[in-house]
Design a protein around this motif. Sequence first.
Motif, mmCIF file in Angstrom:
data_model
loop_
_atom_site.group_PDB
_atom_site.id
_atom_site.type_symbol
_atom_site.label_atom_id
_atom_site.label_comp_id
_atom_site.label_asym_id
_atom_site.label_seq_id
_atom_site.Cartn_x
_atom_site.Cartn_y
_atom_site.Cartn_z
ATOM 1 N N LEU A 75 0.827 -1.201 0.000
ATOM 2 C CA LEU A 75 0.000 0.000 0.000
ATOM 3 C C LEU A 75 0.862 1.253 0.000
ATOM 4 O O LEU A 75 0.392 2.344 -0.267
ATOM 5 N N ARG A 103 -4.291 -6.811 -5.543
ATOM 6 C CA ARG A 103 -5.664 -6.327 -5.355
ATOM 7 C C ARG A 103 -6.588 -7.461 -4.938
ATOM 8 O O ARG A 103 -7.521 -7.266 -4.176
ATOM 9 N N ARG A 106 -5.704 -8.006 -1.175
ATOM 10 C CA ARG A 106 -6.165 -6.924 -0.299
ATOM 11 C C ARG A 106 -7.659 -7.054 -0.051
ATOM 12 O O ARG A 106 -8.443 -7.186 -0.985
ATOM 13 N N GLY A 107 -8.026 -6.977 1.178
ATOM 14 C CA GLY A 107 -9.447 -7.021 1.510
ATOM 15 C C GLY A 107 -9.957 -8.437 1.660
ATOM 16 O O GLY A 107 -10.613 -8.756 2.633
ATOM 17 N N PHE A 114 -7.946 1.105 9.724
ATOM 18 C CA PHE A 114 -7.044 2.243 9.884
ATOM 19 C C PHE A 114 -7.297 2.980 11.176
ATOM 20 O O PHE A 114 -8.276 2.767 11.882
ATOM 21 N N ASP A 119 -11.616 9.731 9.255
ATOM 22 C CA ASP A 119 -11.114 9.982 7.907
ATOM 23 C C ASP A 119 -11.269 8.779 6.993
ATOM 24 O O ASP A 119 -11.251 8.924 5.780
ATOM 25 N N ALA A 120 -11.364 7.599 7.577
ATOM 26 C CA ALA A 120 -11.318 6.396 6.751
ATOM 27 C C ALA A 120 -12.671 6.048 6.147
ATOM 28 O O ALA A 120 -12.786 5.095 5.397
ATOM 29 N N ASN A 122 -15.803 7.377 3.771
ATOM 30 C CA ASN A 122 -16.140 8.370 2.755
ATOM 31 C C ASN A 122 -17.392 9.134 3.191
ATOM 32 O O ASN A 122 -18.431 8.525 3.415
ATOM 33 N N ILE A 137 -16.199 -5.610 -4.446
ATOM 34 C CA ILE A 137 -14.927 -5.579 -5.159
ATOM 35 C C ILE A 137 -14.484 -6.997 -5.494
ATOM 36 O O ILE A 137 -13.989 -7.275 -6.582
ATOM 37 N N ALA B 275 -8.005 9.437 3.772
ATOM 38 C CA ALA B 275 -7.806 8.071 4.267
ATOM 39 C C ALA B 275 -8.772 7.092 3.616
ATOM 40 O O ALA B 275 -8.440 5.927 3.437
ATOM 41 N N TYR B 276 -9.968 7.569 3.230
ATOM 42 C CA TYR B 276 -10.912 6.598 2.692
ATOM 43 C C TYR B 276 -10.503 6.104 1.309
ATOM 44 O O TYR B 276 -10.868 5.001 0.916
ATOM 45 N N ARG B 278 -7.333 5.557 0.567
ATOM 46 C CA ARG B 278 -6.354 4.525 0.935
ATOM 47 C C ARG B 278 -7.068 3.290 1.476
ATOM 48 O O ARG B 278 -6.654 2.161 1.218
ATOM 49 N N ALA B 279 -8.133 3.527 2.228
ATOM 50 C CA ALA B 279 -8.881 2.397 2.774
ATOM 51 C C ALA B 279 -9.484 1.566 1.648
ATOM 52 O O ALA B 279 -9.471 0.336 1.706
ATOM 53 N N ALA B 280 -9.980 2.243 0.623
ATOM 54 C CA ALA B 280 -10.544 1.515 -0.510
ATOM 55 C C ALA B 280 -9.460 0.705 -1.209
ATOM 56 O O ALA B 280 -9.677 -0.439 -1.608
ATOM 57 N N GLU B 281 -8.279 1.303 -1.336
ATOM 58 C CA GLU B 281 -7.178 0.564 -1.956
ATOM 59 C C GLU B 281 -6.787 -0.635 -1.100
ATOM 60 O O GLU B 281 -6.485 -1.706 -1.610
ATOM 61 N N ALA B 282 -6.809 -0.429 0.218
ATOM 62 C CA ALA B 282 -6.476 -1.537 1.118
ATOM 63 C C ALA B 282 -7.515 -2.644 1.051
ATOM 64 O O ALA B 282 -7.241 -3.780 1.393
ATOM 65 N N ALA B 283 -8.719 -2.293 0.598
ATOM 66 C CA ALA B 283 -9.764 -3.312 0.458
ATOM 67 C C ALA B 283 -9.705 -3.974 -0.915
ATOM 68 O O ALA B 283 -10.554 -4.784 -1.241
ATOM 69 N N GLY B 284 -8.719 -3.598 -1.724
ATOM 70 C CA GLY B 284 -8.544 -4.254 -3.005
ATOM 71 C C GLY B 284 -9.158 -3.533 -4.187
ATOM 72 O O GLY B 284 -9.269 -4.109 -5.262
ATOM 73 N N ALA B 285 -9.575 -2.280 -3.992
ATOM 74 C CA ALA B 285 -10.204 -1.555 -5.080
ATOM 75 C C ALA B 285 -9.173 -1.162 -6.128
ATOM 76 O O ALA B 285 -8.052 -0.788 -5.798
ATOM 77 N N TRP B 289 -12.336 1.885 -9.908
ATOM 78 C CA TRP B 289 -13.296 1.776 -8.813
ATOM 79 C C TRP B 289 -13.131 2.969 -7.863
ATOM 80 O O TRP B 289 -14.094 3.604 -7.459
ATOM 81 N N ARG B 293 -16.109 5.484 -7.425
ATOM 82 C CA ARG B 293 -16.872 5.373 -6.194
ATOM 83 C C ARG B 293 -16.449 6.369 -5.128
ATOM 84 O O ARG B 293 -17.221 6.663 -4.227
ATOM 85 N N HIS B 294 -15.211 6.831 -5.175
ATOM 86 C CA HIS B 294 -14.752 7.683 -4.082
ATOM 87 C C HIS B 294 -14.377 9.086 -4.527
ATOM 88 O O HIS B 294 -14.731 10.052 -3.882
ATOM 89 N N PRO B 297 -17.750 11.042 -6.460
ATOM 90 C CA PRO B 297 -18.791 11.498 -5.516
ATOM 91 C C PRO B 297 -18.307 12.616 -4.606
ATOM 92 O O PRO B 297 -19.081 13.488 -4.233
#
Lengths: 405, 380
Positions: A75, A103, A106-107, A114, A119-120, A122, A137, B275-276, B278-285, B289, B293-294, B297
């Motif tokens: 990351l 990818r 991840r997840g 976090f 902040d984490a 949206n 995803i 951070a969101y 990065r959080a989406a990337e950490a979730a595999g987005a 995407w 999605r982020h 919007p």
Amino acid sequence: MQSTHGDSMSRRHTTTDQAEPLLRITDLRTQFDTDDGVVRAVDGVSFEVNAGETVCLVGESGSGKTVTAESITRLVECPPGEITGRIEFRGENLTTASAARLREIRGAEIAHVFQNPQDALNPVISVGKQVAETVRIHEDVSERAARKRAIDLLDRAEVPDPATTADAYPHELSGGMKQRVLVAAALAGDPDLLVADEPTTALDVTIQAQILDLLADLQREMGMAVLFITHDLGVVARVADRVVVLYAGKVMESAPVDSLFADPGHPYTRALLACLPGRGRESGSIPGDLPSPTDPPTGCRFAPRCPFAVEACTTDSHPSLYPVAQEPDTDRDGAGTTAGDSPDVSTPLSAAPLDGAASRDLETTGDGVNTAHVAACIFHGPDRDAAHLDREVSWTVAEPDGGGR
Amino acid sequence: MAGDEPAPDVGTARTAGTGFERIDWTAVDDADSTVPPAAVAAEALVFFSLVAAFVYDYVILANEAPTVGVVGWDVTGVEWLLVVVLAIGVFHAALPLARNRRLTAYYWRQFQKNRAAVVSLGFLGFVFLVGLVGPLIWTAPNEAIDYAAAYQPPVFAGGSWAYALGTDAQGRPLWHLIVYGMRVSLEVGLISMVFAISIGTVVGTAAAYFGGYVDEVLMRYVDLQQTFPVFILLLLLIYLYGASLLLIIALYGLFSWEGTARLVRSEALQRGEEAYVRAAEAAGAGRWWTIRRHLIPNVSSTVITAATLSIPVFILGEASLSFLGFGDPDVFSWGRTISAGRSDLPNAPWISTIPGLFLFLTVLAFNFVGDALRDAIDPR
């Protein structure tokens, strides 16, 4: 030690010979090219996480905890970052894995929670959709199936009235509730490893306990491993099976949680423990600052701040990890009864004989003894007699403004 | 769990060896879904039938025959575009707002705090409705030429109710000219806006997210376009190909998105650090995407404000072209009516001032609404 090599970290002794660990990090180095030079945020870190266990990465701010965690699934932004070493997740080396493969992982296999729930999330998407996002995803499911699953996950994360909360927006939830939502989102992919990067730091103490309990429950329920990053030793004592202490990008000590607290093997760990606000005693702080990340000191990185440091600590290359053996003549928690016969600590240790036989001997030291507890300190190397740790040094005395609560 | 890949059959794969309850996800009822696929299907159907009707109109139907025979409406190219833009508005603005009542009510409460904006919105709603259906009710100005009724003053200046806003030098009722001018303003404002905002948003987001060379190339082009005098290009093209509303709309839409692109890029750059993301990337987005999605919007409040504020610019631009005589001679733009009334200013000032007033109020109203929207929908 003078007898160690720069890369001897990679040959550290592993823990007990059980099955292949879930995650094995070997000699991880993450560095960033900046205008001020190369920042070695993580400099040769090795540790393992077994399936189902909780490993805590402990260290102060800037010690490389977060970069280590974010290097696992890359990351870290590359460039300017650069990750070398081996990160084996179920035997698969992630440092060389393709972006597409990462990818997938991840997840679904390695999830993150976090630090700051504010902040984490949206702000313009309802929390239900954000929890459902991980599901969508990784799996080709319809939006409403994902929503059903999100509500189920929110319920599992003990969010009250999950169906209504799923339609709420982050600004409508409290901090603790947001962190529960993030936990639910992390669980959505049913990961085998949860990387929790200071998940309770931004929360107040009562909520912290709730989140920690929730994580522990979910971990038990789902059988996942947790890599828990924190600077809070109180949290460590509560959640960890094993602890990895980081300082300035290097592992200082790695130990099962009990032996870490009972018998800290590295002066830095002792310093951290001394900083823990306790009942009925003053807490201290460690004098000095973290070393410069672009130009770290030679030898032990903690040596400039270490009251036990001897000359060899600063002149040598960084000592490797040695087993903290429970030897009968060593009672570090005692009053230093065995220290009297040690030579003068000011004796230049570099004068000690160095040959290949000695260094080979070092590398095999751990065989046959309990090597689960290792520390990168000169006191556990072959010259430990020369640099006894049994000197009485009070941390609270070392720090003038150590006024605790 | 134990290393098995997610199988396509969600229901069974999930449960193997986990603590999850056995829930067959494929069988969950679809009762309370958030986005009914019906809307997606309806949108596809609408756009498909629009394309089909367009082909029918231009390929099969005779040139002179009205497209919609019942009301005698011969749909022009610009009007086709307007219908498409309106359909986009229905599916991507009106429907989501109607579906998410709670959020809509929240926005409305915020918006209501600005009284001037509420009045402005009412006026714009009136312009929108009259501009949309007015030409079907009132005859085209050229069919209402009546020299006997020339220079009738409006009713407040002693005129008759037959010509409430008075008539011009050829006896055309000013109200008819205003109504047809509304339609022109509607077309210019909305269609150009959709063009410009779409391009600007895509370019801005792409530049911000991809960075590096992509950013460099796109933004240098934006600089180029910003320094390029579009007005001169317009004059040249009108001189070469003759003035047409479609040309004017297309040029405004294709060459005035640079402001939006810059705005969206700077906004997306900030949001991309959140951070969101990065959080989406950490979730595999993946990248798209994350963008869809982020990023989008979150820049949408900026985009909506920019869109609202760009409409009056296009309306004014078209009006000034028409005022100068470079407008489409077949449409009754407000600018053209204002221009035609100039010579009669001493004896019949209403011919210029009434369309001018409408133009002024429309532009003002858009600015009020844009400001209020910015305050209402900013997520921060």
